[in-house]
Motif scaffolding. Structure first.
Motif, short mmCIF file in Angstrom:
data_model
loop_
_atom_site.label_atom_id
_atom_site.label_comp_id
_atom_site.label_asym_id
_atom_site.label_seq_id
_atom_site.Cartn_x
_atom_site.Cartn_y
_atom_site.Cartn_z
N GLU A 1 0.84 -1.20 0.00
CA GLU A 1 0.00 0.00 0.00
C GLU A 1 0.88 1.25 0.00
O GLU A 1 0.59 2.23 -0.67
N ASN A 2 1.96 1.19 0.77
CA ASN A 2 2.95 2.25 0.78
C ASN A 2 4.30 1.65 0.41
O ASN A 2 4.50 0.44 0.48
N THR A 3 5.24 2.51 0.03
CA THR A 3 6.59 2.05 -0.23
C THR A 3 7.43 2.39 1.00
O THR A 3 7.46 3.54 1.44
N VAL A 4 8.08 1.37 1.56
CA VAL A 4 8.81 1.54 2.81
C VAL A 4 10.28 1.21 2.59
O VAL A 4 10.62 0.19 1.98
N TYR A 5 11.15 2.09 3.10
CA TYR A 5 12.59 1.90 2.99
C TYR A 5 13.21 1.83 4.38
O TYR A 5 12.77 2.51 5.31
N GLU A 6 14.23 1.00 4.51
CA GLU A 6 15.03 1.00 5.72
C GLU A 6 16.17 2.01 5.53
O GLU A 6 16.86 1.99 4.51
N VAL A 7 16.33 2.88 6.51
CA VAL A 7 17.38 3.90 6.47
C VAL A 7 18.39 3.58 7.57
O VAL A 7 18.02 3.43 8.74
N ARG A 8 19.66 3.46 7.19
CA ARG A 8 20.73 3.18 8.15
C ARG A 8 21.74 4.33 8.15
O ARG A 8 22.27 4.69 7.09
N LEU A 9 21.98 4.86 9.32
CA LEU A 9 22.97 5.93 9.48
C LEU A 9 23.76 5.60 10.74
O LEU A 9 23.33 5.89 11.86
N GLY A 10 24.91 4.96 10.55
CA GLY A 10 25.67 4.47 11.69
C GLY A 10 24.88 3.41 12.42
O GLY A 10 24.45 2.42 11.82
N THR A 11 24.65 3.60 13.70
CA THR A 11 23.87 2.64 14.49
C THR A 11 22.37 2.94 14.45
O THR A 11 21.57 2.19 15.01
N ILE A 12 22.00 4.00 13.78
CA ILE A 12 20.59 4.41 13.71
C ILE A 12 19.89 3.68 12.56
O ILE A 12 20.41 3.60 11.44
N ARG A 13 18.70 3.12 12.86
CA ARG A 13 17.87 2.49 11.83
C ARG A 13 16.48 3.10 11.90
O ARG A 13 15.88 3.19 12.98
N LEU A 14 15.98 3.54 10.76
CA LEU A 14 14.66 4.17 10.69
C LEU A 14 13.89 3.62 9.51
O LEU A 14 14.46 2.98 8.61
N ALA A 15 12.61 3.86 9.50
CA ALA A 15 11.74 3.46 8.38
C ALA A 15 11.22 4.70 7.69
O ALA A 15 10.60 5.56 8.33
N LEU A 16 11.47 4.84 6.41
CA LEU A 16 10.98 5.96 5.62
C LEU A 16 9.80 5.47 4.79
O LEU A 16 9.93 4.51 4.02
N ARG A 17 8.65 6.12 4.96
CA ARG A 17 7.44 5.71 4.24
C ARG A 17 7.08 6.74 3.17
O ARG A 17 6.96 7.93 3.46
N VAL A 18 6.88 6.26 1.96
CA VAL A 18 6.34 7.08 0.87
C VAL A 18 4.93 6.57 0.62
O VAL A 18 4.73 5.44 0.19
N HIS A 19 3.95 7.40 0.92
CA HIS A 19 2.56 6.95 0.91
C HIS A 19 1.96 6.92 -0.49
O HIS A 19 2.29 7.77 -1.34
N ARG A 20 1.09 5.95 -0.70
CA ARG A 20 0.37 5.86 -1.96
C ARG A 20 -0.47 7.11 -2.15
O ARG A 20 -1.19 7.55 -1.23
N LYS A 21 -0.42 7.68 -3.32
CA LYS A 21 -1.14 8.93 -3.57
C LYS A 21 -2.64 8.74 -3.43
O LYS A 21 -3.21 7.74 -3.86
N SER A 22 -3.25 9.72 -2.80
CA SER A 22 -4.72 9.83 -2.67
C SER A 22 -5.34 8.77 -1.78
O SER A 22 -6.56 8.62 -1.75
N TYR A 23 -4.52 8.01 -1.04
CA TYR A 23 -5.10 6.98 -0.16
C TYR A 23 -5.52 7.58 1.18
O TYR A 23 -6.57 7.23 1.71
N ARG A 24 -4.68 8.45 1.73
CA ARG A 24 -5.00 9.10 2.99
C ARG A 24 -4.78 10.61 2.87
O ARG A 24 -3.87 11.07 2.19
N THR A 25 -5.63 11.36 3.55
CA THR A 25 -5.45 12.81 3.59
C THR A 25 -4.34 13.15 4.58
O THR A 25 -3.93 12.32 5.40
N ASP A 26 -3.86 14.38 4.51
CA ASP A 26 -2.86 14.82 5.48
C ASP A 26 -3.40 14.71 6.90
O ASP A 26 -2.69 14.31 7.83
#
Length: 313
Positions: free
Chosen positions: A26-51
């Motif tokens: 439904e969304n595109t999710v990336y794992e982001v690694r910066l040193g010991t930090i790990r985060l999830a970056l979400r790019v949302h499907r257009k027009s699925y949810r409002t702000d």
């Protein structure tokens, strides 16, 4: 999409991070690694949810994480923003949760471990419901409603399942009969059922197992709904397992160790959950594996609904 990701990394101050794609649903999710930090970056499907809906989701997850639940929490930009628009896409960043999906973990567990896992799943679901009932959402909080209209109304959240083009005439007649029954029954008993914020998609892929601890991810479809809908969703993918009855019983035990649970209408909600997938797949039949999923969803719904309606006669 590369420009969206690169820009997001710059906005969040992580230009030197390593990025890898982990999910494209439904969304595109990336794992982001910066040193010991790990985060999830979400790019949302257009027009699925409002702000407004996305900001509410992020607010809800932040509150649950603060209350001690193992869920992702929003990570703001250096300017304090939790949601940004980049090239027409809504983008946010969440904390990363470790563990393997329940889908991957279950086949490797012995009988005792499987039972314990479902006890813990029941507990975590009950904690989710308990925490959100105690939480005071801010004005402007907006999420979808998995109520009678959202499930079996004229425009269900996941599509008009009784109009799936692959249904036979006989199927359609049974599905319409069930929809009419479910609508009338929810209209009659809905106000007496436990209702509040629910995850709404607690399938095995959205539950992480980490050394026996469970974590819940992907609140994209979370909103207001019947708590039995959450229970039915958590059980639905396992109804064909040989030990299903025991797993179901352990989930009930775990839930009831935290808060009450009335399961007298569980079969109704299992059938409704099956119906939602028949509607959801309508616009996804042309995707890889779509035809197979469509056939499987229809067959499962047919089996559950036929049995459910027979018990009413």
């Amino acid at each position: 999409m590369k420009h969206v990701v690169d820009t997001a990394l710059r906005v969040w101050g992580m230009e030197r991070a390593d990025v890898s794609l982990v999910a494209e649903r439904e969304n595109t999710v990336y794992e982001v690694r910066l040193g010991t930090i790990r985060l999830a970056l979400r790019v949302h499907r257009k027009s699925y949810r409002t702000d407004g809906e996305l900001r509410s989701e992020l607010e809800w997850m932040a509150a649950m994480a603060e209350a001690g639940l193992s869920v992702p929490a929003p990570v703001p930009t250096p300017k304090g923003e939790v949601l940004r628009h980049i090239d027409g896409f809504q983008v946010d960043v969440l904390t990363w949760l470790t563990g393997e999906t329940m889908t991957s973990a279950l086949p490797k567990l012995c009988v005792t471990e499987r039972r314990q896992l479902f006890f813990e799943l029941g507990r975590e679901m009950a904690r989710l419901h308990q925490v959100t009932d105690a939480w005071d959402a801010q004005s402007g909080f907006i999420r979808v409603h998995w109520d009678r209209d959202g499930l079996v109304g004229d425009a269900p959240l996941w599509g008009r399942f009784w109009e799936n083009p692959s249904l036979t005439n006989a199927d359609r007649a049974v599905f319409v009969k069930f929809r009419n029954h479910a609508s009338a029954k929810l209209n009659r008993i809905g106000k007496s059922l436990d209702y509040g914020l629910v995850h709404a998609d607690l399938v095995p892929d959205n539950i992480l197992v980490d050394n026996g601890f469970l974590k819940m991810i992907d609140f994209d479809d979370g909103g207001y709904g019947y708590r039995l809908f959450d229970v039915a969703t958590a059980l639905f993918k396992h109804i064909s397992d040989a030990d299903y009855r025991m797993l179901q019983s352990r989930l009930f035990d775990g839930y009831r160790s935290i808060r009450p649970l009335d399961v007298s209408e569980l079969d109704l909600f299992l059938s409704i959950r099956a119906a939602t997938y028949v509607g959801w797949v309508i616009t996804r039949v042309d995707e890889p594996g779509g035809l197979e999923r469509n056939t499987r969803f229809i067959e499962t719904f047919r089996r559950l609904v036929t049995k459910y309606l027979q018990h009413l006669e």
